[in-house]
Design an enzyme around this catalytic site. Structure first.
Site, mmCIF file in Angstrom:
data_model
loop_
_atom_site.group_PDB
_atom_site.id
_atom_site.type_symbol
_atom_site.label_atom_id
_atom_site.label_comp_id
_atom_site.label_asym_id
_atom_site.label_seq_id
_atom_site.Cartn_x
_atom_site.Cartn_y
_atom_site.Cartn_z
ATOM 1 N N LYS E 135 60.885 70.124 48.076
ATOM 2 C CA LYS E 135 61.846 70.453 47.006
ATOM 3 C C LYS E 135 63.159 70.928 47.613
ATOM 4 C CE LYS E 135 58.147 71.623 43.771
ATOM 5 N NZ LYS E 135 57.507 72.633 42.913
ATOM 6 N N GLU E 202 44.665 67.508 47.290
ATOM 7 C CA GLU E 202 44.811 68.565 46.283
ATOM 8 C C GLU E 202 43.584 68.554 45.385
ATOM 9 O OE1 GLU E 202 48.581 68.579 44.023
ATOM 10 O OE2 GLU E 202 47.330 68.755 42.236
ATOM 11 N N ASP E 224 45.752 74.102 44.007
ATOM 12 C CA ASP E 224 46.986 74.181 43.247
ATOM 13 C C ASP E 224 46.792 75.004 41.976
ATOM 14 O OD1 ASP E 224 49.698 73.541 42.949
ATOM 15 O OD2 ASP E 224 49.212 71.937 41.529
#
Lengths: 288, 288, 288, 288, 288, 288
Positions: E135, E202, E224
């Site tokens: 990000k 994940e 997560d």
């Protein structure tokens, strides 16, 4: 499998077309009327494995979007001499100007795929996979790794950025710092790797395997220039705790023996370091 | 001889270094201290002809200008296995990161120079010159043509822009327009060439030589895929009125025979279409 | 004729549009509603020869592909004041932002074509052709040579890479080496040219013509700054054994006399070294 | 004054050198020994104003940093025929290859500076300044605006991004929206301009001046294609409330009259729209 | 640690300087004499961690190599308000033009390093490492990841090319193909990864951990958006067989709790997704 | 409003996609079949103002033109948590590879627009406008200024090239030259500005306002770091003769007070210097 994006193909093909005609094709401009059209067949003059359908299409159509290419062979399929691999149709000047660039790409990629397929066939049934290396032609790595995959090979790391491979030169200073303690030296460096980057370590001698594995962070052991007996012993020592890679001067003649030692992967620099362009031709017919 | 400018070398090397480490060399960054230094020898592991001294130097020094390269072999000189061709000294991270790129360039260029030298040796004493072609690796033409020259070969046109070469496809429409009159068709096209651009015409049959020469504007006749007897007859027919070029599938085995027919130049696609990277190694020593 | 490819036009136009509005057209963005449309005529305000139809179209449409251009005049055709050469229709902001760039290209290209046509008309019937030179605007050579061709001129070599032209400076060292033997000096250098590259030699004095031609490898003799009598004598001396080029300060007033000496080609630097942009205007109507 | 940075000069010169020799200078490579050196003088063959000292230096030195240039004339100074403006010394191949590019830049820039100086001289004493326009050669605006400044001219806005200039086409839609109220239309658009961007408005008729000034946000009034009496009346009407610019087909013959009407600035498209390269030559001496 | 090469810094800084002054700095050119010099201090106006010494130096010196920068703070060191971090000296125009670009880089990088250091301090003593994510600001990833490392954070994968991370979307089709058998689905995909690329998976639920680990090829398990109890249970379940990563909305307030669950690494998008430029100023003194 | 052209968006997005996957997305290539398709919703996870519809569309479609985006929110409109802002449909590999880049752009742009809108709301009814600054992220200025405009802010000058802003550093040398006469110093520099470039002057003390305005060429007075009383006094002193800009550490808490002093514009560096990416998510569903 390594990625060969449309954008990368187009940029590379554009540069190749500019290299081959910085100021246009003086022959076609003088001899071929602007209105002439051409049809052409991409013909195999020897047997092989196809690679580069999209690259060839981009090369032939990039100068003039009225050129149309019909691909008749999918990447990875085999063909024999005489097979028509693609057909081309469009303005004659554009077809003639693009011909050599289109062939230069296709012949090299098919050459690599065909050569790779021979190595892959040689290890069939052993469970070993054939890996490429970073010994690729500068600027064309993505094209060559893609061709290796078309030939059934497995791509190894693309660049120095996406996997760590520690050789004796990398370890020299840390080994000195840790008084020759290989486990500590590797563990120390590994702690500075970005998260998610796997670590392969090259070992020169069998007795180094245990200290390397003792780090718990090495995913692959590379046995470089080992004899067959040593490879077998290395495989036994690793015992599934890491991937075992054999490398070093492996040829089409020797690869079967190497594969039968039980190694997991075999890296072959020759896949891209020796490039025998396959004999393909473009049979063109020009008419008004 | 074709030009290989510093600017072109640097731009190509930069792109190759970026391809090989888009986000840096994770191994060196983790394992090799920033202060470590390296010395290295570029060593020949087999005999050959050197090409690419400046390219190798640029590749090794571009990441860090503290790296110094001493070239020990001039381009075009021969070497034997074990010869040290250059030495390298500087920050270890930069040397290790550049190693593969430097070798990839040098090995390919030496491979081409060495192969060319074999073809040139094969025609020694005949007066024929060995030409390269446009069958070069996309984006690396200047490097490969330079290597051909290092091996004693003669460069042919660099691109479609700098010399005209009319083949049957180029002539098809004009021949139809002039009812098959080859002289008129060629003269008509030639009149549209830029001034100062030479014209070569490929002929398929011996009887085409006279009408081609009748134009008075053709500097070279290419005899493509002719047998040795036909070549001799072609040379006799041309009789010095144009350069005679033989081409088409000529190998190291067949080139002497072709040269002895009296042709002026022989183009050999294989010089760059089959690339056997020469075996060079970089022996590196890293220390604090 | 020199090539002006779509890709080159687009890249050059894009750079010109960016130069003229690196951060957009603040006037149109503030005053012209996004939904407004424009129609426009490209109008000749003086007579001339058209060149650059495709360039103008690319310039007007590149910012917004909803802009449509209809070309009403083909490259190479003549027009008179008041003629509408093209019409444009599309979003007003894009049309207004592109207007100056489109005109800058079209006016310069038409200026060159029109000027060239005057020189070509001046030699009509003599058999001499009018050549351009390398005295072109940096970065715009392909555009300017294309415009010369639109005006009826003949393009000379595009660059230093595609034809050899030896002047006294080039020959100085070899002449010394061969004790002033011009034939040997030229032959020696010519042997190092790439195959297929033609050789032109500039001579300062009539007595140099024979030794130059004696080499057998010179395709063009340039007579630089010769008087008309000397030119005639030069033409007679060459006697068809090479192309004869006259050059040096030739103007629209003097070119006819030069052409009547029998030279084959006349190079005129002024075609591109003095650029009088032709007066074209874009009559725009903006509406909601 | 507009900026002409080193980086922009180098990038543009590099592109020009590549345009003029994409694959090297075949003549120099064949005829001039690598070890030969050259000395050269940049000589004025007619009188003028100098511009482009740094550009010429970059052009001559960029191929080989062993070439040295000594500038003898500062930008903006005048010279007469025969003056030596700069001297060059270095490897002969590099000097000969760069010669034409160096001259092409210097001759154009000096041509513009010299032409500008004539316009500036023509208005001397009137207080009016001579402005350039956006009618510049695509990709070379910074070079041409710099040359205008060397000749004593004043640069107008560099691009569509750095100042607003509203013409009738820009105002058409807003005028309709505000029922022909010019003040409201201009104020409405001006409110959407970025802060700090000045606004110039072109007026066709004298009676538009008051409504334009009534907005309070217009810094310059452009009087396009006005007669001398109208210009005088316009100047009186504006009465110092804004800069008054005259434009439209102003020539060296008419500019004095325009200046004497009292306008503040006069824009002259011809400064860059008609380019007469000044006659400069490079006298080169090559030796071993 | 991610690499931030000189070449990448220079290219990015050059683009930023061009963005900030496409046609030069009109203020400095008009108000500051060319001969004026400046000295300047880079001063911290609040406390923080330094990052970007080399970037700041390149930004300040790139316009004019006569500008000299002395760095007084090493990357990764802390400073307090009032500290002088670097000094600058050189031609005033260049210093003033570069000021904002230099600050924009330095302030952002210091902001990221300082923020990262807070997260790292929060987990001190737990053994957990703080990871960055993808990000990052488009085009500035290398700069931002470098700043994270300066703040004591650990870099995660640089791009989609250098590590595999399989989420539910990636697995959807394979799960369907293998009737929901997670182990088979992951193993099937993993077999197509390039050699040497590590695989992270994940998981949404604790019961997925065992089938994921059963593949034997997963190096990291990402949990997560798990609660603290679930994280503890996840760590216990994995039991050292893979790295455990916690992710999902973790803040400076919650990270300590997460770290104390025993996870190995914690990825924090906010490190680069929320950028608070640190308050640095450049105190400049200009003199003749 | 600042321009954000399609060409600039595409070039920036392409660079961002290359940064995020220089050699492709290894996860998708291995786990997601080439034929799989995806549908996705761009969902707001918090309330805000939208900006970047076209940028998001380009990011999602650039890798594969079969991806289709439907924008459901126009730039500048507000949304609440849970709103679907756009939908995406196309080949799954391309959607998954582009996801992070698309979000990185959209989240930053929406963050800026949302933050700007808060500042604009805070001054509602006062007549003051909120300006951005040059404190933008390097390489992304056009995107960030566009986002500011979406949030209702007013763009200030884009770069150093399009408006002049004189601060004390710029004036230091001229002040000395004119013995501290501010009016003369400013007038002297202003005379060297290009025509059509507006001039803003920063003043530190109220008594400088009159001498600055006395030049008659200053369009904006910047009052930097003034208290509210001083601002009011400054506004009264300027009395409409120039635009009054307040600047210096203005926050959301203090801006209302500043606006009520009567200043015309308020520049807020924090709009782009502190970037809080808005929380947007891409909910993807992959299927065969």
């Amino acid at each position: 499998m390594t990625d060969l994006t449309r954008a990368h193909i187009e940029a590379t093909v554009d540069a190749a077309l500019a290299e081959d005609a910085p100021n246009g094709d003086v022959t076609s401009a003088a001899f071929v009327p602007e209105s002439a059209t051409a049809t052409a067949d991409l013909v195999a003059r020897e047997a092989g494995v196809f690679a580069g359908a999209e690259v060839f299409e981009v090369a032939m159509t990039r100068l003039d979007d009225r050129v149309k290419v019909t691909n008749l062979a999918a990447d990875g399929t085999t063909f024999v001499a005489g097979d028509i691999l693609a057909t081309v149709e469009g303005p004659a000047r554009a077809v003639l100007q693009a011909e050599r660039v289109g062939l230069n790409f296709a012949q090299r990629m098919c050459g690599i795929a065909t050569s790779t397929a021979r190595y892959v066939a040689a290890v069939e049934g052993t469970g070993a996979r054939v890996l490429d290396t970073r010994k690729t032609t500068p600027l064309l790595r993505a094209f060559e790794k893609y061709a290796v995959a078309c030939g059934g090979g497995t791509n190894h790391r693309f660049s120095l950025s996406d996997a760590a491979m520690a050789k004796d030169n990398h370890l020299a200073v840390l080994l000195e710092e840790f008084d020759g303690d290989l486990t500590k030296a590797i563990a120390d460096g590994a702690a500075r790797l970005p998260e998610g980057i796997s670590l392969e370590v090259e070992v020169d001698r069998l007795e180094f395997i245990e200290p390397v594995l003792a780090t718990g962070v090495v995913s692959t052991i590379m046995l470089d220039n080992f004899g067959l007996d040593e490879l077998r012993e290395g495989v036994a020592t690793v015992a599934g705790r890491a991937v075992v890679e054999a490398s070093g001067g492996i040829t089409l003649e020797t690869i079967r023996g190497v594969a039968e030692t039980g190694v997991d992967v075999i890296s072959v620099g020759a896949l891209t370091h020796h490039i025998d362009s396959l004999d393909l031709g473009l049979d063109v017919r020009v008419s008004r």
